[in-house]
Design an enzyme around this catalytic site. Sequence first.
Site, mmCIF file in Angstrom:
data_model
loop_
_atom_site.group_PDB
_atom_site.id
_atom_site.type_symbol
_atom_site.label_atom_id
_atom_site.label_comp_id
_atom_site.label_asym_id
_atom_site.label_seq_id
_atom_site.Cartn_x
_atom_site.Cartn_y
_atom_site.Cartn_z
ATOM 1 N N LEU A 82 0.832 -1.202 0.000
ATOM 2 C CA LEU A 82 0.000 0.000 0.000
ATOM 3 C C LEU A 82 0.868 1.254 0.000
ATOM 4 O O LEU A 82 1.980 1.253 0.536
ATOM 5 C CB LEU A 82 -0.903 0.014 1.232
ATOM 6 C CG LEU A 82 -1.980 -1.068 1.289
ATOM 7 C CD1 LEU A 82 -2.695 -1.024 2.629
ATOM 8 C CD2 LEU A 82 -2.973 -0.901 0.150
ATOM 9 N N ASP A 178 -3.738 -4.189 18.267
ATOM 10 C CA ASP A 178 -2.361 -3.711 18.461
ATOM 11 C C ASP A 178 -2.222 -2.366 17.757
ATOM 12 O O ASP A 178 -1.329 -2.149 16.935
ATOM 13 C CB ASP A 178 -1.357 -4.723 17.903
ATOM 14 C CG ASP A 178 0.089 -4.389 18.301
ATOM 15 O OD1 ASP A 178 0.282 -3.609 19.255
ATOM 16 O OD2 ASP A 178 1.020 -4.892 17.649
#
Length: 268
Positions: A82, A178
């Site tokens: 990405l 997380d």
Amino acid sequence: MTALAGAGAALLGGRLVRAEPLSGGDLSQIVRITLADGRVAIVKNGPAPRTEAAMLAAIGAAGAPAPMVLAASDDALVIEALPAGGSLRNAWGSLGAALAGLHRCVGPRYGWDADFAFGRVAIENTWTDDWPTFWAERRLLTSLSQVPAALARRLEALAADLPNRLPRHPPPSLLHGDLWGGNVLVEDARVSGLIDPACYFGHAEVDLAMLTLFDRPGPAFYHAYGVLEPGADDRLVIYRLWPALVHLRLFGGGYRGMVEGFLAAARA
């Protein structure tokens, strides 16, 4: 790294022509690969690549930005590369909106279909109907045998009192698990992807506690995410204990002060 890159190329059915190690993987190896046909992908290992693949798919299905899973095996996870040339300081509003969407996805109970891990620290996700019980038994009490006795006694006392401190049945939101700045990819002023998840269904404030452990979201984040419920500050301290305990167990005594500080703030 060479073996990981080769495993990723094999999963994609291509010939590897370039492999570049990427930083940021404290608990796993990460490499960007380029194949002979021009395809580029990210390959990483970890405790359970297939489980992480399912987590990324769940984030994407909830409408939050996440890299597409291209392939997974027991040894490697291959995801799309990405764009990530931006800074989170310019994208707090985008993250707030993305997280609000993620948390609107709710599950049947608290937990996940599989356990996971942060390195050698197990993440127990057995399904539970009662949220204080989940946070006590699956998060705080799992560290009792791994921390100094004085801390263990305080954790045990706090865990016993959680029914008086945490909501019993908050909406079981889909959590990243997380969430910190290093796991948020940004392009321009937009979050392009949430990565390295440790997903489960739980109280949405858990992600906020983790995010604010090391990062300081700007006003645009809260404007996009929404107003927190009364008493959130007290609960966030309790939720920050889990990542603090993980850091203590993984990286040593330098994090004991953080754990003790959160216990004190929680009056435990």
